[in-house]
Write an enzyme that holds these catalytic residues in place. Structure first.
Site, short mmCIF file in Angstrom:
data_model
loop_
_atom_site.label_atom_id
_atom_site.label_comp_id
_atom_site.label_asym_id
_atom_site.label_seq_id
_atom_site.Cartn_x
_atom_site.Cartn_y
_atom_site.Cartn_z
CG HIS A 207 40.09 35.08 38.61
ND1 HIS A 207 40.86 35.65 37.64
CD2 HIS A 207 39.59 33.94 38.07
CE1 HIS A 207 40.84 34.89 36.56
NE2 HIS A 207 40.06 33.85 36.78
CB SER B 95 44.96 26.37 39.29
OG SER B 95 45.21 25.96 40.63
CG ASP C 125 41.64 27.60 35.76
OD1 ASP C 125 41.27 28.20 34.73
OD2 ASP C 125 41.32 27.95 36.91
CB ALA D 164 31.53 32.70 36.22
CD GLU E 242 41.93 35.57 30.31
OE1 GLU E 242 41.91 34.43 30.83
OE2 GLU E 242 41.87 36.61 30.96
CG ASN F 96 36.48 28.94 34.15
OD1 ASN F 96 35.91 28.18 33.35
ND2 ASN F 96 37.75 29.28 34.02
CG ASP G 161 45.81 33.83 31.43
OD1 ASP G 161 45.82 34.75 30.58
OD2 ASP G 161 45.43 34.01 32.60
P1 13P Z 1 35.89 32.53 40.62
O1 13P Z 1 36.97 33.06 41.48
O2 13P Z 1 34.84 33.56 40.34
O3 13P Z 1 35.31 31.25 41.11
O4 13P Z 1 36.56 32.20 39.17
C1 13P Z 1 37.22 30.99 38.95
C2 13P Z 1 37.97 30.98 37.66
O5 13P Z 1 37.82 31.80 36.79
C3 13P Z 1 38.93 29.87 37.49
O6 13P Z 1 39.66 30.01 36.31
O1 G3H Z 2 41.30 31.49 38.47
C1 G3H Z 2 41.91 30.93 39.35
C2 G3H Z 2 41.31 29.79 40.09
O2 G3H Z 2 40.39 30.25 41.04
C3 G3H Z 2 42.37 28.94 40.69
O3 G3H Z 2 42.93 29.56 41.80
O4 G3H Z 2 45.34 29.50 41.26
O5 G3H Z 2 44.54 29.78 43.64
O6 G3H Z 2 44.30 27.58 42.47
P1 G3H Z 2 44.39 29.07 42.34
ZN ZN Z 3 40.08 32.03 35.76
#
Ligand code: 13P
Ligand code: G3H
Ligand code: ZN
Length: 309
Positions: free
Chosen positions: A180, A50, A82, A213, A134, A254, A104
């Site tokens: 999330h 990310s 991501d 997920a 998305e 994910n 996104d």
């Molecule tokens: P979770 O927070 O459910 O693990 O989702 C992660 C995600 O979608 C990262 O893009």
């Molecule tokens: O969907 C988001 C992921 O869980 C990544 O989280 O942006 O805090 O690294 P983050």
């Molecule tokens: Zn995500």
């Protein structure tokens, strides 16, 4: 083997009725835990980074850790951005060696989302990189994006064909009730499989992505709570629902929060049981091992991609 794109992985996953795990990576122990698990069960992998992970660990460090994992495991691994939120970020990752990026644009209007996603696709495809778009909005918290429940919206199946056609994306992330983080449902967990089915009909053979997920594994939550943490009401997506999605058009699942929980539970438990320890290797070893066991469990019992590398 060099980094691969997700093209072949998704084609095989769609055909075979399983999904590939896309696991978020932020440091060496997480990369090692995930990739060692995948090596033991011979699974293809997507490691995703990310914007927050890049900020925390630095692009080059993450890139080199993933390259090391490829050397150590010999597995087909795709390195994915991501939740890319701008063309510039996507471009930096494409130019910097990623084989897959997500743009996104789910918080933009339909037209703006198409315009911006297509711009990323045009650039990425020229360089042999694949793009995830998305449609629909998940509730929950990501870096810089905090989507309240009332702003979340399921994906509209009537929009998916036009979106895919006009953007040129290679996979589509959809919103069917996941979110999330570690607090996903207020009451009974419910996913809109009817929407997924409808999308599958409109886009036969096209890979679908499920964000948010994590199943928020109860034993990790319990360990955290018993070792000084406070995570009451944590709730994730039941694993049987994820298995069902994986058997349908969902080719990428994910998972980040479960890794965070596994790691934190490992650290907390170790330090609670060994209050005099202060060598990070002492508490990071069990944390890394918990990540490995978690990922192995997901690959075998949830994703079904063991033996598919
Ligand atoms: P979770 O927070 O459910 O693990 O989702 C992660 C995600 O979608 C990262 O893009
Ligand atoms: O969907 C988001 C992921 O869980 C990544 O989280 O942006 O805090 O690294 P983050
Ligand atoms: Zn995500």
């Amino acid at each position: 083997m060099p980094l691969v794109t997700t093209k072949e992985m998704f084609a095989k996953a769609y055909e075979g009725g399983y999904a590939i795990g896309a696991f978020n990576v932020n440091n060496m122990e997480i990369v090692q835990g995930i990739t060692e698990a995948a090596r033991e069960v011979n699974a293809p992998l997507i490691l995703q980074v990310s914007a927050g992970a890049r900020k925390y660990a630095n692009h080059t460090y993450l890139m080199k850790l993933v390259e090391a994992a490829i050397i150590e495991t010999g597995l087909p691994i795709s390195l994915h951005l991501d939740h890319g939120d701008s063309f510039e970020l996507c471009k930096t990752c494409i130019d910097g060696g990623f084989t897959s990026v997500m743009f996104d644009g789910s918080h933009y209007t339909f037209e703006e989302n198409i315009k911006r996603t297509k711009e990323v696709c045009d650039y990425a495809h020229d360089k042999g990189v694949v793009v995830e778009g998305e449609l629909g909005r998940l509730a929950g918290i990501e870096d810089d994006v905090n989507v309240a429940d009332e702003d979340a919206a399921f994906t509209d199946p009537d929009q998916v064909e036009e979106f895919v056609e006009r953007t040129g994306i290679d996979s589509l992330a959809i919103a069917i009730g996941t979110s999330h983080g570690a607090f996903k449902f207020k009451g009974e967990p419910k996913l809109r499989f009817d929407i997924l089915e409808e999308i599958e009909k409109r886009l036969p053979g096209f890979p679908i992505v499920l964000h948010g997920a994590s199943s928020v594994v109860p034993e990790y939550v319990q360990d955290i709570n018993e070792c000084g943490g406070s995570m009451s009401n944590a709730q994730g997506v039941p694993e049987e629902m994820l298995r069902k999605a994986a058997s349908m058009a969902v080719c990428k699942i994910n998972i980040d929060s479960d890794i965070r929980l596994a790691m934190t539970a490992g650290v907390r438990k170790h330090l609670t049981q060994n209050p005099s320890h202060f060598d990070p290797r002492q508490y990071l070893s069990p944390a890394r091992e918990q990540v490995k066991q978690l990922v192995k469990h997901k690959i075998i019992n949830v994703l079904g991609c063991d033996g598919k590398a």
